[in-house]
Scaffold this motif. Structure first.
Motif: not given
Length: 465
Positions: A168-193
């Motif tokens: 269950l801890r591994a699920f939380l850690l893996t989930l957060a890693v994938v979450d970080d990936l999509f957060a990075i994509l959001i920053i790159a795509v939507f917050f590049t003026s």
């Protein structure tokens, strides 16, 4: 003839022992970093809400750096754009490792964290957009409640002392890693003026040189550290958020081991850099980003203003519903099934932890409302309040399941034959069954001897009268 049984992979099943050991090391590091992060956030709040607040503002806005290179930044920007690049560099290594040796290497196993992370980002965004649009607020902050702070979430687990099963801890850690990936994509795509294509071209060239040196097997920190700094500066001047350079370089590292290696280069560098990230970079970012005024009026405004209310509801409700719903969808419509030792309330408790946004949420809030300092400060306060509420709710849910978790962990750690390997990992090994049979026979012989001694004491050592 009976129909063949459909093969199903166990959702949140037991981890392989090497993966479990790696996870335990990572969790210890993340937990320490989360405690430091929490301490820095509390220090920032105290500093910004006392008579010393003018000093806090002066230090945060103090500018330094070479202006000719476009790097004359405030201390707060150095923390957000510079130090956080180290954090995202480690996140890039974690993502690469998950892709080549972790849960994400198997497409069937990767469905779960990917679906859960996507739903855990989409639902908060929908919640924010709905609340903000209904109240006539700005929609710029739709991405603020989409992120999860894994260090803070694991720190909560450490503070409340819950014994979660490793899967269950591994699920939380893996989930957060994938979450970080999509957060990075959001920053790159939507917050590049706006883009500086010359600087971006040189940044891409610098990353290519970085990759070429790795491929050639060149070693030496004196080569890679200056090149990494140059790549970061070029990425910053290109208009793309500078943390993207950190992620890109982290993804380039090799995270699989050769036969003659004890650890891969990526794991080795992660081991060296993680203390810098967890112990310095992230706490300093929190120190200069979490210092917002929390007067009584400001706190009440959080629940009246549509933008801030949308952030709080997105983190508290949107994240929990999204992650839990995504996990349920994966179990319902794919070949994965929940581990029989777990229950859905366990998943809900961990899903509620995903509502602790903090680090990346604060960063996205700064990017989204950088031109409105007042609203930007209120958004930061909303992130803090939402993360705190999510942490409290998750703690309550986890405490309710505490006995269940302790029982599962005791079963995972049981080592009857004292060989240093938990018995649960040896159940299919014939040698294990032979050792266990010998142990049971020895215990039975000991019980018989004790029974004979007790019988001798009852009848007398000289025999019956």
């Amino acid at each position: 003839m009976a129909a063949p049984k459909k093969n199903r992979s166990v959702l949140l099943g037991r981890l392989p022992l090497p993966e479990r050991n790696h996870l335990a090391d990572a969790l210890r590091a993340e937990t320490v970093g989360g405690v430091l992060l929490l301490a820095a956030a509390v220090a920032a709040l105290i500093w910004a809400n006392t008579p010393l607040k003018d000093g806090y503002e002066s230090i945060s806005t103090f500018h330094l750096g070479p202006g000719s290179l476009g790097l004359n930044l405030s201390v707060q920007h150095w923390a957000a754009d510079g130090l956080l690049a180290v954090f995202f560099f480690v996140a890039g290594i974690e993502l690469k490792r998950e892709l080549v040796a972790g849960e994400l290497r198997d497409p069937k196993a990767a469905i779960l964290p990917v679906v859960a992370a996507l739903c855990g980002m989409a639902v908060p965004a929908v919640v924010y957009t709905t609340v903000a649009a209904t109240g006539g607020g700005s929609l710029q902050g739709w991405a603020v409640p989409t992120a999860t702070d894994i260090a803070f979430a694991l720190a909560v687990l450490a503070v409340i002392g819950t014994s979660l099963p490793s899967a269950l801890r591994a699920f939380l850690l893996t989930l957060a890693v994938v979450d970080d990936l999509f957060a990075i994509l959001i920053i790159a795509v939507f917050f590049t003026s706006r883009l500086n294509f010359v600087a971006l071209g040189f940044a891409v060239l610098g990353l290519a040189v970085f990759r070429l040196l790795l491929w050639k097997g060149v070693r030496g920190w004196y080569v890679y550290v200056p090149l990494a700094v140059v790549n970061w500066a070029l990425m910053y001047n290109s208009g793309v958020h500078a943390t993207i350079a950190g992620v890109a370089m982290g993804l380039m590292l090799r995270c699989h081991r050769h036969e003659d290696e004890r650890v891969s280069p990526g794991e080795h560098i992660e081991h060296l850099v993680r203390p810098l990230s967890a112990g310095l970079a992230v706490p300093l970012f929190a120190l200069f980003s979490a210092g917002v005024s929390l007067s009584g009026g400001a706190l009440s405004d959080i629940f009246r203003r549509p933008e801030t209310l949308g952030v709080v509801l997105g983190l508290v409700l949107g994240k929990a519903i999204g992650v839990f719903g995504g996990t349920w969808l994966a179990a319902r419509f794919t070949r994965a099934e929940l581990n029989p030792d777990l229950r859905w309330p366990d998943v809900l408790a961990v899903a509620s932890l995903a509502g602790i946004g903090f680090t990346v949420s604060l960063l996205i809030g700064e990017l989204a409302f950088g031109d409105d300092p007042v609203l930007g400060g209120e958004i930061k306060a909303a992130v803090l309040v939402g993360s705190l509420i999510a942490a409290v709710l998750a703690s309550i849910l986890l405490k309710l399941r505490d006995n269940k978790y302790k029982k599962l962990c005791a079963e995972e750690d049981r080592d009857e034959d004292q060989d240093g390997i938990p018995d649960i990992y040896e159940q299919d090994d014939p040698a294990y069954h032979l050792r266990m049979a010998a142990i049971l026979e020895a215990k039975a012989a000991e019980h018989r001897r004790l029974a004979e001694v007790a019988s001798g004491r009852t009848t007398g050592d000289d025999g019956p009268a």
